[in-house]
Design a protein around this motif. Structure first.
Motif, mmCIF file in Angstrom:
data_model
loop_
_atom_site.group_PDB
_atom_site.id
_atom_site.type_symbol
_atom_site.label_atom_id
_atom_site.label_comp_id
_atom_site.label_asym_id
_atom_site.label_seq_id
_atom_site.Cartn_x
_atom_site.Cartn_y
_atom_site.Cartn_z
ATOM 1 N N THR A 1 0.820 -1.215 0.000
ATOM 2 C CA THR A 1 0.000 0.000 0.000
ATOM 3 C C THR A 1 0.852 1.262 0.000
ATOM 4 O OG1 THR A 1 -1.721 -1.192 1.210
ATOM 5 C CG2 THR A 1 -1.856 1.212 1.183
ATOM 6 N N LEU A 2 1.907 1.266 0.837
ATOM 7 C CA LEU A 2 2.790 2.432 0.878
ATOM 8 C C LEU A 2 3.883 2.343 -0.178
ATOM 9 C CD1 LEU A 2 3.153 2.835 4.761
ATOM 10 C CD2 LEU A 2 1.535 3.974 3.221
ATOM 11 N N GLY A 3 4.126 1.139 -0.677
ATOM 12 C CA GLY A 3 5.068 0.964 -1.779
ATOM 13 C C GLY A 3 6.521 1.141 -1.417
ATOM 14 N N VAL A 4 6.880 0.818 -0.150
ATOM 15 C CA VAL A 4 8.259 0.993 0.299
ATOM 16 C C VAL A 4 8.700 -0.237 1.080
ATOM 17 C CG1 VAL A 4 8.064 3.507 0.422
ATOM 18 C CG2 VAL A 4 7.544 2.127 2.451
ATOM 19 N N PRO A 5 10.021 -0.442 1.209
ATOM 20 C CA PRO A 5 10.491 -1.546 2.055
ATOM 21 C C PRO A 5 10.174 -1.270 3.518
ATOM 22 C CG PRO A 5 12.339 -0.191 1.341
ATOM 23 C CD PRO A 5 11.140 0.281 0.571
ATOM 24 N N VAL A 6 9.938 -2.332 4.275
ATOM 25 C CA VAL A 6 9.714 -2.236 5.708
ATOM 26 C C VAL A 6 10.856 -2.971 6.402
ATOM 27 C CG1 VAL A 6 8.196 -2.790 7.639
ATOM 28 C CG2 VAL A 6 7.220 -2.094 5.439
ATOM 29 N N VAL A 7 11.707 -2.220 7.084
ATOM 30 C CA VAL A 7 12.851 -2.781 7.803
ATOM 31 C C VAL A 7 12.442 -2.993 9.254
ATOM 32 C CG1 VAL A 7 15.160 -2.264 8.707
ATOM 33 C CG2 VAL A 7 14.631 -1.841 6.292
ATOM 34 N N ASN A 8 12.491 -4.234 9.698
ATOM 35 C CA ASN A 8 12.104 -4.598 11.060
ATOM 36 C C ASN A 8 13.364 -4.795 11.891
ATOM 37 O OD1 ASN A 8 10.429 -5.372 13.200
ATOM 38 N ND2 ASN A 8 10.480 -7.522 12.615
#
Length: 644
Positions: free
Chosen positions: A402-409
Motif C-alpha cells: 500500500t505504501l510501496g516501500v520496504p519495511v525494515v524490522n
C-alpha cells in the motif's frame, strides 16, 4: 528448553525471503556494507566507526575488557554535541541544512538549520553552566517532542552534564521518584503539552513533585503554550537562560566511557532502575545504527515517529540521526488528531522520505483503511522502519504494497542502546516478521536452559557474546544489580531475556520476553507465537495475547483483538479459535477472545499488555499507567471484558 509449540514455528521458519527489487536497492550501501563486514571482527569494525567521528584527542586502544566489564577507545576525548551539531554547523555545505523540522499538534511549525541549532545549544549550555551545572551533574528533561528537547539534550552533552529524559506522560509520583533517584540538580520542563486537542500541564506536576526532590536547585521553563505562566522561586524562563548564556561556552572534551545519560526502565512500584549509557559509546553506536537502519541520502527528511522519552528517539533522532547529518522531522501530538489523516498530512507537509515507528502505528494506518492511504499518496517516501514490538507478516505485506516501500524490522533494547539486528536499508533482502541478521560489530548466540547453543529451527534464549560501545555500562548507583540482571544467568554473556529462533536462511526471529512464555498444562509456549496466528487472520488488524492464571491449567492465553471495519465478529472468533488449534494445538486455544475497538498503548504506540492482563485478573490496572496515551482505551477494554 521444551520444544512444545515447535510445530507452530514451522510456518514462520518457512517464510520466504523478499528480494530487494532494483528500485529499493542502493548500490553504494551494498558496497559499503560488504566492506564493513569484511573488516575482520567487531573491534576492527568499531575502529572504522570511530574514524567517522570528530575526536578532540585520538584514542590509543580500541577496547579493553570483556562484555561484563569493558572500555572502548581509551585515551581518546570526544564530545557528542560537537559531533551532532557543531561539525555540521561549521561546514558551509551543511550549515544551512535543516536539522530539525518540528510540528506541534495545533499545527504550529518551526525549523532550525544546523547553524541555528548550534547557536541555541551553545547559549543554553552556557546558561545551564551559569545555573551551576557542572560536568558529571544530572539534568532532568521533562517535556514532549519539542525543539527544546533537542537543544536541552545537546546543551548537556556540550558541558558534560548527565541528562535523563522523563516521559511527558508521567504523573507526580513517577516524576518525583526518577528525579530523586537521579539526584538531578536542574530540571528543564515545558509548561504544558498539547495532546488530543487540549493542553496537558507539566509544570504543575513538577511543582507538586518538588517536595520529594531536594536535589533540584533550579527549574528552566519552556513556554510551550505562550501563556507566560508566572514563575516561582527557583524557576527561570528558557529564553532568559539562553540570553544569559549569549557568550557561549566551549564543548568539553570527555572520556568516551564516561556516563552520558540515564534512562529509567521500571515503574514506580519499585525502585527505578537507571540504565547508564556512555558518552562515546552511545555516539558511535547510534551513528552506526542510524547509518545502517535509515541511511542518509541527499534530500532526506527522517521522521522518527516516537516519543522523546522512548530511547529510540535519542538513538535515531537526537544523537544518531544528527550525528549522520540528517534532517529530523519531529511531531508533538497524537497521530489520529484531529483526524485519522494526520500521519499522511505530516508526511506531505514536510516532504518526509523515511519513517521510523512502532509496528502499532502501521497497524493503525491499516485500520484507517486503504481508501485513506489512496487519498494521500506519498511519492517521496522511501522507507518505513519499525521496532519496539513484533511485526506480523500481514502488516508487513500491507505496508510494502500500500505504501510501496520496504519495511525494515529491527530489534534492540534499552540496555543495548541501539537496534543490532535488522536487514540493512537498501542492501539486504527482507523477510516478513524476522529481524534479519546482526549488523557489523555484534555477535550473538541462542542457548538452551543450560547455556548450550541450539541449532537453527530451535527456540532458545537470545544472548550477546561480544562487547559493543552502546551496551549499557551499569545501573545508576547499583552496579551489582546490573551484573545480576544481565550477566548472572549466562556468565560472560549478556542475557536479553528474550526468546528467539534462527531460521535456515540465517534470519533471527524474536519470539518475545522469556517471562511471556506461559506454561499451559505443562506445555510451554510464547504468547507471541499465539499472537502471530491471531494477527494472521485477514479480519484482525491488531491483537494482543496475554497469559492469565487458571486453577486447572496453571496459565491460559487470552486474546484481545481489534477487527477490520467489514469483519464479522462471530466468524472471526470461530476462525481464529480453529486456526490456533490447527497451527499450534488445543492447549494454545485462547480461553477468551475479547473484541475491542481500542487497546491501551504508550504514546509511542506500543501495546501495554500488562494492563490487559490486569483487567482480566484484577478488573483494572494495578500498576503505573502514567505512560498510557489515551486512558479511555483502558476503560473501553474494561467494559468489553465485563460484558463478555
Amino acid at each position: 528448553m521444551s520444544d512444545a509449540g515447535t510445530d507452530s514455528l514451522a510456518q514462520l521458519l518457512d517464510t520466504p525471503t523478499v528480494p530487494l527489487p532494483p528500485e529499493w536497492t542502493v548500490p553504494d550501501r551494498v558496497r559499503e556494507l560488504a566492506e564493513a563486514r569484511a573488516l575482520g571482527g567487531p573491534d576492527a569494525y568499531w575502529e572504522w566507526v570511530a574514524g567517522k567521528q570528530r575526536w578532540s584527542t585520538p584514542w590509543t586502544t580500541v577496547r579493553t575488557g570483556e562484555i561484563d566489564d569493558f572500555r572502548f577507545f581509551e585515551g581518546g576525548k570526544i564530545n557528542v554535541a560537537d559531533n551532532c551539531v557543531d561539525r555540521w554547523a561549521e561546514d558551509p555545505a551543511t550549515a544551512g541544512r535543516a536539522a530539525v523540522v518540528w510540528e506541534g499538534e495545533p499545527g504550529d511549525t518551526r525549523t532550525l538549520t544546523y547553524a541555528e541549532l548550534a547557536d541555541e545549544v551553545d547559549r543554553l549550555a552556557a546558561g545551564l553552566a551559569g545555573l551551576g551545572v557542572a560536568k558529571g551533574e544530572v539534568v532532568a528533561i521533562y517535556m514532549p517532542n519539542l525543539v527544546e528537547a533537542f537543544t536541552a539534550i545537546h546543551a548537556c552533552n556540550r558541558i558534560g552534564a548527565i541528562y535523563t529524559v522523563l516521559f511527558s506522560g508521567f504523573g507526580e509520583e513517577a516524576v518525583a521518584s526518577r528525579i530523586q533517584a537521579a539526584r538531578a540538580k536542574v530540571v528543564v520542563v515545558a509548561d504544558a503539552i498539547y495532546r488530543r486537542g487540549k493542553p496537558v500541564e507539566l509544570l504543575s506536576t513538577l511543582r507538586a513533585a518538588r517536595g520529594r526532590t531536594p536535589s533540584v536547585e533550579a527549574t528552566v521553563v519552556v513556554d510551550r503554550t505562550g501563556d507566560a505562566v508566572p514563575l516561582e522561586t527557583g524557576e527561570h524562563g528558557y529564553a532568559a537562560i539562553c540570553e544569559s548564556g549569549s557568550a557561549g561556552i566551549d564543548a568539553v572534551p570527555l572520556d568516551p566511557n564516561e556516563p552520558s545519560f540515564l534512562i529509567f526502565t521500571s515503574g514506580t512500584e519499585s525502585r527505578p532502575k537507571g540504565v547508564v549509557h556512555s558518552v562515546g559509546g552511545f555516539l558511535l553506536g547510534t551513528w552506526a545504527n542510524a547509518h545502517w537502519q535509515a541511511g542518509y541520502e541527499p534530500g532526506d527528511v527522517y521522521w522518527v515517529a516516537a516519543d522523546v522519552g522512548w530511547l529510540t528517539f535519542p538513538i535515531q533522532a537526537v544523537v544518531g540521526g544528527l550525528a549522520c547529518g540528517m534532517t529530523i522531522a519531529c511531531f508533538e501530538g497524537a497521530l489520529d488528531t484531529p483526524t485519522t489523516a494526520r500521519f499522511y498530512e505530516v508526511c506531505e507537509r514536510h516532504a518526509v522520505t523515511k519513517v521510523l515507528c512502532a509496528p502499532t502505528l502501521v497497524r493503525m494506518l491499516r485500520k484507517f483503511g486503504d481508501e485513506l492511504a489512496a487519498e494521500h499518496p506519498l511519492p517521496r517516501l522511501k522507507l518505513v522502519t519499525v521496532q519496539g514490538e513484533p511485526l506480523d507478516a500481514d502488516t508487513f505485506g500491507w505496508a510494502t504494497s500500500t505504501l510501496g516501500v520496504p519495511v525494515v524490522n529491527a530489534y534492540g533494547q534499552t540496555e543495548t542502546g541501539s537496534t543490532w539486528t535488522y536487514p540493512v536499508y537498501g542492501a539486504e533482502d527482507l523477510k516478513p516478521g524476522s529481524v534479519g541478521t546482526p549488523v557489523p560489530g555484534h555477535a550473538y548466540e541462542i542457548l538452551d536452559d543450560h547455556g548450550n547453543p541450539v541449532p537453527a529451527g530451535t527456540k532458545g534464549h537470545l544472548v550477546l557474546t561480544a562487547p559493543f560501545p552502546t551496551l549499557a555500562r551499569t545501573v545508576w548507583d547499583d552496579h551489582q544489580r546490573y551484573l545480576d540482571t544481565y550477566f548472572s544467568r549466562f556468565p560472560g554473556k549478556y542475557a536479553t531475556n528474550d526468546e528467539a529462533v534462527l531460521d535456515h536462511d540465517g534470519h533471527i526471529w524474536v519470539l518475545g520476553r522469556a517471562d511471556d512464555v506461559i506454561n499451559v498444562a505443562a506445555h510451554r509456549i510464547s504468547t507471541m507465537e499465539i499472537e502471530a496466528v491471531v494477527t494472521a487472520h485477514p479480519g484482525v488488524v491488531e491483537a494482543a495475547v496475554v497469559g492469565v492464571p487458571d486453577t486447572t491449567k496453571g496459565t491460559v492465553p487470552v486474546a484481545f483483538v481489534t477487527l477490520a471495519p467489514d469483519a464479522d465478529e462471530t466468524a472471526v472468533r470461530a476462525e481464529v479459535d480453529a486456526e490456533v488449534m490447527t497451527e499450534i494445538g488445543g492447549y494454545a486455544r485462547p480461553a477468551a477472545i475479547h473484541v475491542t475497538p481500542s487497546m491501551p498503548k504508550t504514546r509511542t504506540g506500543k501495546l501495554m499488555r500488562r494492563l490487559l492482563r490486569d483487567v482480566i485478573v484484577y478488573g483494572g490496572a494495578t500498576g503505573d499507567t502514567s505512560a498510557m496515551d489515551d486512558p479511555a482505551a483502558l476503560d473501553t477494554v474494561i467494559a468489553v471484558v465485563k460484558d463478555t
